[in-house]
Every structure is written in structure tokens, then in C-alpha cells.
Design a protein around this motif. Structure first.
Motif, PDB file in Angstrom:
ATOM      1  N   ALA A  86       0.842  -1.200   0.000  1.00 35.72           N
ATOM      2  CA  ALA A  86       0.000   0.000   0.000  1.00 35.72           C
ATOM      3  C   ALA A  86       0.869   1.240   0.000  1.00 35.72           C
ATOM      4  N   PRO A  87       0.553   2.226  -0.868  1.00 35.00           N
ATOM      5  CA  PRO A  87       1.319   3.477  -0.871  1.00 35.00           C
ATOM      6  C   PRO A  87       1.393   4.129   0.504  1.00 35.00           C
ATOM      7  N   LEU A  88       0.324   4.005   1.296  1.00 35.78           N
ATOM      8  CA  LEU A  88       0.338   4.597   2.627  1.00 35.78           C
ATOM      9  C   LEU A  88       1.429   3.973   3.487  1.00 35.78           C
ATOM     10  N   ALA A  89       1.601   2.651   3.337  1.00 38.09           N
ATOM     11  CA  ALA A  89       2.647   1.978   4.115  1.00 38.09           C
ATOM     12  C   ALA A  89       4.014   2.491   3.697  1.00 38.09           C
ATOM     13  N   LEU A  90       4.180   2.737   2.398  1.00 35.60           N
ATOM     14  CA  LEU A  90       5.455   3.267   1.907  1.00 35.60           C
ATOM     15  C   LEU A  90       5.695   4.664   2.470  1.00 35.60           C
ATOM     16  N   ALA A  91       4.632   5.460   2.519  1.00 39.92           N
ATOM     17  CA  ALA A  91       4.777   6.807   3.056  1.00 39.92           C
ATOM     18  C   ALA A  91       5.150   6.763   4.532  1.00 39.92           C
ATOM     19  N   ARG A  92       4.534   5.845   5.260  1.00 46.01           N
ATOM     20  CA  ARG A  92       4.859   5.722   6.680  1.00 46.01           C
ATOM     21  C   ARG A  92       6.304   5.272   6.859  1.00 46.01           C
ATOM     22  N   GLY A 125       6.697   4.066  -8.874  1.00 44.92           N
ATOM     23  CA  GLY A 125       5.360   4.612  -8.861  1.00 44.92           C
ATOM     24  C   GLY A 125       4.884   5.214  -7.563  1.00 44.92           C
ATOM     25  N   HIS A 126       5.816   5.604  -6.671  1.00 42.65           N
ATOM     26  CA  HIS A 126       5.417   6.164  -5.377  1.00 42.65           C
ATOM     27  C   HIS A 126       6.148   7.478  -5.098  1.00 42.65           C
ATOM     28  N   PRO A 127       5.815   8.539  -5.881  1.00 38.03           N
ATOM     29  CA  PRO A 127       6.503   9.819  -5.694  1.00 38.03           C
ATOM     30  C   PRO A 127       6.258  10.454  -4.326  1.00 38.03           C
ATOM     31  N   GLU A 128       5.082  10.184  -3.718  1.00 41.26           N
ATOM     32  CA  GLU A 128       4.817  10.771  -2.401  1.00 41.26           C
ATOM     33  C   GLU A 128       5.796  10.233  -1.362  1.00 41.26           C
ATOM     34  N   ALA A 129       6.002   8.910  -1.360  1.00 45.04           N
ATOM     35  CA  ALA A 129       6.954   8.325  -0.417  1.00 45.04           C
ATOM     36  C   ALA A 129       8.369   8.807  -0.708  1.00 45.04           C
ATOM     37  N   TYR A 189      13.506  12.303   0.418  1.00 46.72           N
ATOM     38  CA  TYR A 189      14.320  13.452   0.012  1.00 46.72           C
ATOM     39  C   TYR A 189      14.336  14.516   1.099  1.00 46.72           C
ATOM     40  N   ARG A 190      13.197  14.707   1.740  1.00 44.75           N
ATOM     41  CA  ARG A 190      13.138  15.716   2.814  1.00 44.75           C
ATOM     42  C   ARG A 190      13.980  15.289   4.018  1.00 44.75           C
ATOM     43  N   VAL A 191      13.986  13.974   4.294  1.00 47.54           N
ATOM     44  CA  VAL A 191      14.855  13.486   5.373  1.00 47.54           C
ATOM     45  C   VAL A 191      16.309  13.770   5.024  1.00 47.54           C
ATOM     46  N   ALA A 192      16.690  13.482   3.771  1.00 43.49           N
ATOM     47  CA  ALA A 192      18.067  13.734   3.333  1.00 43.49           C
ATOM     48  C   ALA A 192      18.424  15.209   3.504  1.00 43.49           C
ATOM     49  N   LEU A 193      17.471  16.095   3.213  1.00 44.79           N
ATOM     50  CA  LEU A 193      17.742  17.525   3.309  1.00 44.79           C
ATOM     51  C   LEU A 193      17.812  18.017   4.749  1.00 44.79           C
ATOM     52  N   THR A 194      17.180  17.300   5.681  1.00 47.99           N
ATOM     53  CA  THR A 194      17.350  17.684   7.089  1.00 47.99           C
ATOM     54  C   THR A 194      18.760  17.330   7.549  1.00 47.99           C
ATOM     55  N   VAL A 195      19.331  16.296   6.934  1.00 43.37           N
ATOM     56  CA  VAL A 195      20.696  15.883   7.274  1.00 43.37           C
ATOM     57  C   VAL A 195      21.712  16.734   6.522  1.00 43.37           C
ATOM     58  N   ARG A 196      21.422  16.964   5.226  1.00 42.58           N
ATOM     59  CA  ARG A 196      22.372  17.672   4.366  1.00 42.58           C
ATOM     60  C   ARG A 196      21.598  18.750   3.602  1.00 42.58           C
ATOM     61  N   PRO A 197      21.350  19.875   4.228  1.00 41.64           N
ATOM     62  CA  PRO A 197      20.476  20.909   3.650  1.00 41.64           C
ATOM     63  C   PRO A 197      21.018  21.610   2.418  1.00 41.64           C
ATOM     64  N   GLU A 198      22.248  21.345   2.033  1.00 47.02           N
ATOM     65  CA  GLU A 198      22.798  21.987   0.842  1.00 47.02           C
ATOM     66  C   GLU A 198      23.124  20.948  -0.224  1.00 47.02           C
ATOM     67  N   ASP A 199      22.236  19.973  -0.384  1.00 44.30           N
ATOM     68  CA  ASP A 199      22.436  18.916  -1.371  1.00 44.30           C
ATOM     69  C   ASP A 199      21.597  19.222  -2.615  1.00 44.30           C
ATOM     70  N   PRO A 200      22.218  19.622  -3.724  1.00 45.74           N
ATOM     71  CA  PRO A 200      21.448  19.993  -4.922  1.00 45.74           C
ATOM     72  C   PRO A 200      20.700  18.819  -5.543  1.00 45.74           C
ATOM     73  N   THR A 201      21.272  17.600  -5.424  1.00 46.27           N
ATOM     74  CA  THR A 201      20.604  16.423  -5.994  1.00 46.27           C
ATOM     75  C   THR A 201      19.303  16.131  -5.263  1.00 46.27           C
ATOM     76  N   ALA A 202      19.323  16.229  -3.943  1.00 45.33           N
ATOM     77  CA  ALA A 202      18.108  15.984  -3.163  1.00 45.33           C
ATOM     78  C   ALA A 202      17.028  16.994  -3.530  1.00 45.33           C
ATOM     79  N   TYR A 203      17.408  18.257  -3.706  1.00 46.29           N
ATOM     80  CA  TYR A 203      16.431  19.273  -4.090  1.00 46.29           C
ATOM     81  C   TYR A 203      15.885  18.999  -5.498  1.00 46.29           C
ATOM     82  N   PHE A 204      16.773  18.626  -6.424  1.00 44.76           N
ATOM     83  CA  PHE A 204      16.321  18.348  -7.787  1.00 44.76           C
ATOM     84  C   PHE A 204      15.356  17.170  -7.805  1.00 44.76           C
ATOM     85  N   ASN A 205      15.733  16.062  -7.149  1.00 47.06           N
ATOM     86  CA  ASN A 205      14.864  14.894  -7.111  1.00 47.06           C
ATOM     87  C   ASN A 205      13.539  15.211  -6.441  1.00 47.06           C
ATOM     88  N   LEU A 206      13.591  16.032  -5.392  1.00 49.64           N
ATOM     89  CA  LEU A 206      12.361  16.449  -4.716  1.00 49.64           C
ATOM     90  C   LEU A 206      11.480  17.234  -5.684  1.00 49.64           C
TER      91      LEU A 206
END
Length: 294
Positions: A128-134, A207-211, A216-233
Motif C-alpha cells: 500500500a502506498p500509505l505503508a510506503l509513506a509511513r 510509482g510512489h513519488p509521495e513516499a 528526500y526531505r529526510v536527506a535535506l534535514t541531514v544535508r540541507p545543501e544537497d542539490p541532488t536531493a532538491y532536484f529529485n524532490l
């Protein structure tokens, strides 16, 4: 709308070649009050694809023939600009992820050497996508309690970095196993930004862009100046219809890495959709300058 002169400048296509594309009916210019022909942003997207195909040494005649067939096949139900057109030897093929086909013959191709997404999607279909999001959201909690993970802990005898490297090696042949490896890395090291970025990309591809966004947001809390994470987000946000947020993510990626041509192109497309054509053209010009250096 953009004048033929401006389109020629942005794309680097000689005016005479633009006129040949217009004569072939690939784009439908409108005549402005001053009598000058103007093209739409969608026309520019299509022309960019045509130029890319001709640049792969496919005869212009064959490209023209393939596009005419596509226009006739798709009609008004689906714009050609939304298709992923690729060069396969000396012919044009349409790549739709789980199927590739020849617009001239309608023949479907099976490439057994190429990693294919359907197998991954079949695995994901039972989750379930919800499980992936969790699962992704749990990354935030893992970071908050990362000090509880015993130093030197392993899973199956491998450290977090070893699981991450294993995931990198498995992506082409077994994306599902790669994702498991990245998750093991995150379990051992919740602040492993690269593992979050990679597992986010695999989730998005399956097929799960929400998850994926959550990773990506977790990665940015760890490394807030990561251009790849922002692009993928940005790509994940765009695929879920959150265009304004996607623009912010692309702008953040560009601020950190101005040489990211794809971010400039994606941003230009979104700005055009939101009625900001001048800003869109500025990023298209930057995109053109960057791709000319490749």
C-alpha cells in the motif's frame, strides 16, 4: 508566444531549419498583429526533441516521417510533446518505460539487456502506498533517535556504508534488492543522506513519488545543501501536481548547483505553465548554454 527569431536563438536552430519544421507541420505558428510568426512553449519542447534526434545522426527525413505518423496516431488525445522520443540506431522509437515501440511500424521492442520497471512495479503493487509513506516518514523519527543505534552495529555482517555500496551495485540488475540494501543502511545509520536519496529515487521509479518526497526531505534535514536531493524532490513534487513547490525545489537546486541543466529546463517548463514566459526563456537560454558545453 515566442517569435521565430527568439526560438532560433534559444534553441540554436537556424531559421531556415525552423521553417522546414513549420512547413512539415510539426509546429503550428500563429501570426501576431505585426505579421511576425510566433511559436508556443510546447512547440519549443517538440523542436528540442526533433533537434536531439537529428543530432543522433538519424536522417531528417526519417525523423519527419516518424513525427507525422505519431501526429496521425495520437490525434488530439495526446500531444507529441509528452512522449519520450529516443534514437535507436537510425530510427526513432517511443520509450514509455515499460514498452518501447516504433512509430512507423507500430512494432514493440523487448530489450532483455535493459533494466525494466514492470518487475519492480509488480513487487510494489502488493504494498500500500500509505505503508510506503509511513516507512519514509519513519526516517525522521530514526534521525531523532539515531544515538540509540549501537556504534559498530551491523545487519547480516555488513555496516551501513557496506549496505549502501551493495545497493548501488544492485540497482541495474535487481532494484528491489537494492532498495532493501538502502533500507538496511538507513536502519543502521538513519542520517545516511545518500541512502535516503537513492531509496527515494527507487520509490519514485516504482510509482510512489509521495513516499520518495519524504525520503528526500529526510536527506535535506541531514544535508540541507544537497542539490541532488532538491532536484529529485522537485521532480517528485511535479509528478504529484505540486508545481509551486516543485519550482522552489528546482530553484534551490540551481542556487546550489547553477550548472544543473535539467533543473533549468524543468524550471523553465513549469514557469511557462504558470504564466511566467520571460523567466522561462531565461532558464531555457541557460539550459542551452550548459548543454552546448557537453
Amino acid at each position: 508566444m515566442y517569435s521565430v527569431r527568439k526560438v532560433s536563438n534559444v534553441l540554436g536552430v537556424p531559421p531556415e531549419r525552423l521553417r522546414s519544421y513549420m512547413k512539415a507541420g510539426f509546429v503550428t505558428p500563429e501570426r501576431a498583429a505585426d505579421g511576425e510568426l510566433h511559436l508556443s512553449f510546447q512547440d519549443m519542447v517538440l523542436l528540442r526533441k526533433v533537434e536531439g534526434l537529428v543530432g543522433h545522426q538519424i536522417p531528417a527525413r526519417r525523423v519527419h516521417q516518424a513525427l507525422k505518423r505519431l501526429k496521425a496516431t495520437m490525434g488530439t488525445s495526446r500531444p507529441i510533446t509528452g512522449l519520450n522520443l529516443e534514437a535507436d540506431g537510425d530510427r526513432v522509437v517511443v520509450d514509455e518505460g515499460d514498452v518501447r515501440w516504433d512509430p512507423d511500424s507500430g512494432q514493440v521492442f523487448f530489450d532483455f539487456q535493459r533494466p525494466r520497471l514492470p518487475a519492480v512495479r509488480n513487487v510494489e503493487a502488493n504494498i500500500a502506498p500509505l505503508a510506503l509513506a509511513r516507512e519514509a516518514a519513519a526516517g525522521q523519527e530514526q534521525i531523532r533517535r539515531r544515538k540509540r543505534t549501537p556504534e559498530g552495529a551491523t545487519i547480516d555482517g555488513l555496516s551501513a556504508q557496506e549496505h549502501f555500496q551493495r545497493g548501488c551495485g544492485l540497482e541495474d540488475e535487481d532494484p528491489a534488492a537494492a532498495r532493501t540494501a538502502y533500507q538496511n543502511a538507513i536502519e543502521l545509520e538513519p542520517a545516511h543522506a545518500d541512502a535516503h536519496i537513492n531509496v527515494g529515487r527507487l520509490l519514485h521509479e516504482s510509482g510512489h513519488p509521495e513516499a520518495a518526497q519524504l525520503h528526500y526531505r529526510v536527506a535535506l534535514t541531514v544535508r540541507p545543501e544537497d542539490p541532488t536531493a532538491y532536484f529529485n524532490l522537485g521532480v517528485a513534487l511535479e509528478d504529484t501536481g505540486r508545481r509551486a513547490e516543485a519550482i522552489e525545489a528546482y530553484e534551490s537546486s540551481i542556487a546550489l548547483d547553477p550548472s544543473n541543466a535539467d533543473a533549468h529546463y524543468n524550471l523553465a517548463r513549469l514557469l511557462e505553465q504558470l504564466g511566467r514566459p520571460e523567466s522561462a526563456v531565461r532558464h531555457l537560454l541557460i539550459y542551452r548554454q550548459l548543454t552546448k558545453r557537453r
